[in-house]
Design a protein around this motif. Structure first.
Motif, PDB file in Angstrom:
ATOM      1  N   GLN A 139       0.819  -1.209   0.000  1.00 46.11           N
ATOM      2  CA  GLN A 139       0.000   0.000   0.000  1.00 46.11           C
ATOM      3  C   GLN A 139       0.852   1.257   0.000  1.00 46.11           C
ATOM      4  OE1 GLN A 139      -2.471  -0.580   3.404  1.00 46.11           O
ATOM      5  NE2 GLN A 139      -3.914  -1.855   2.287  1.00 46.11           N
ATOM      6  N   TYR A 173       3.816   0.561  -3.438  1.00 46.72           N
ATOM      7  CA  TYR A 173       3.482   0.091  -4.775  1.00 46.72           C
ATOM      8  C   TYR A 173       2.109   0.534  -5.274  1.00 46.72           C
ATOM      9  CZ  TYR A 173       7.516  -2.808  -3.836  1.00 46.72           C
ATOM     10  OH  TYR A 173       8.774  -3.235  -3.532  1.00 46.72           O
ATOM     11  N   THR A 174       1.536   1.555  -4.681  1.00 49.62           N
ATOM     12  CA  THR A 174       0.241   2.056  -5.139  1.00 49.62           C
ATOM     13  C   THR A 174       0.444   3.041  -6.286  1.00 49.62           C
ATOM     14  OG1 THR A 174      -0.708   1.793  -2.947  1.00 49.62           O
ATOM     15  CG2 THR A 174      -1.854   3.279  -4.457  1.00 49.62           C
ATOM     16  N   LYS A 181       6.182   0.540 -10.807  1.00 53.94           N
ATOM     17  CA  LYS A 181       6.237   0.678  -9.357  1.00 53.94           C
ATOM     18  C   LYS A 181       7.434  -0.068  -8.755  1.00 53.94           C
ATOM     19  CE  LYS A 181       3.971   3.073  -7.728  1.00 53.94           C
ATOM     20  NZ  LYS A 181       4.058   4.556  -7.712  1.00 53.94           N
ATOM     21  N   HIS A 219      -1.799  -6.212  -5.503  1.00 57.01           N
ATOM     22  CA  HIS A 219      -2.118  -4.858  -5.045  1.00 57.01           C
ATOM     23  C   HIS A 219      -2.264  -3.914  -6.245  1.00 57.01           C
ATOM     24  CE1 HIS A 219      -2.291  -1.247  -2.682  1.00 57.01           C
ATOM     25  NE2 HIS A 219      -1.276  -0.754  -3.390  1.00 57.01           N
ATOM     26  N   VAL A 220      -1.328  -3.974  -7.175  1.00 56.47           N
ATOM     27  CA  VAL A 220      -1.415  -3.125  -8.367  1.00 56.47           C
ATOM     28  C   VAL A 220      -2.661  -3.477  -9.167  1.00 56.47           C
ATOM     29  CG1 VAL A 220      -0.306  -2.539 -10.556  1.00 56.47           C
ATOM     30  CG2 VAL A 220       1.063  -2.704  -8.466  1.00 56.47           C
ATOM     31  N   VAL A 259      -5.717  -1.868  -7.408  1.00 55.64           N
ATOM     32  CA  VAL A 259      -5.756  -0.405  -7.548  1.00 55.64           C
ATOM     33  C   VAL A 259      -6.090  -0.005  -8.985  1.00 55.64           C
ATOM     34  CG1 VAL A 259      -4.375   1.700  -7.396  1.00 55.64           C
ATOM     35  CG2 VAL A 259      -4.198  -0.028  -5.620  1.00 55.64           C
TER      36      VAL A 259
END
Length: 100
Positions: free
Chosen positions: A22, A25-26, A53, A74-75, A78
């Protein structure tokens, strides 16, 4: 002696802290828009954003298979890319990885 994560060519830690994706790598909204305009589909967009990222954090491009699944997921979340889209590049028939 410096830890492996802080050397000239850092590697991912064996265990990624739950808040690292978070914080580190956001993708920012302008990065999401740039990736959307620069790619022709969700798979290349996911790859481009992950590489962007990771490069911003590590200052080099690691091997794709060394990137933790938590970072990719996570990527993906998002960027609003579905779970069906695989992370990776077809290097046999496409030069997309080298363009990215």
């Amino acid at each position: 002696m410096a830890t492996v994560e802080r050397t000239a060519y850092p590697r991912f830690p064996k265990v990624l802290a739950s808040r690292d994706p978070q914080v580190c790598y956001t993708p920012m909204p302008d990065e999401l828009e740039w990736a959307r305009r620069s790619t022709r589909g969700e798979r290349p967009r996911l790859g481009l954003l992950v590489l962007l990222k990771v490069f911003q954090q590590m200052h080099h491009f690691p091997a794709l298979d060394s990137i933790p699944v938590a970072v990719v997921e996570h990527v993906r979340t998002v960027a609003n890319i579905g779970p069906v889209v695989q992370f990776g590049y077809d290097t046999q028939t496409s030069l997309t990885l080298f363009r990215h």
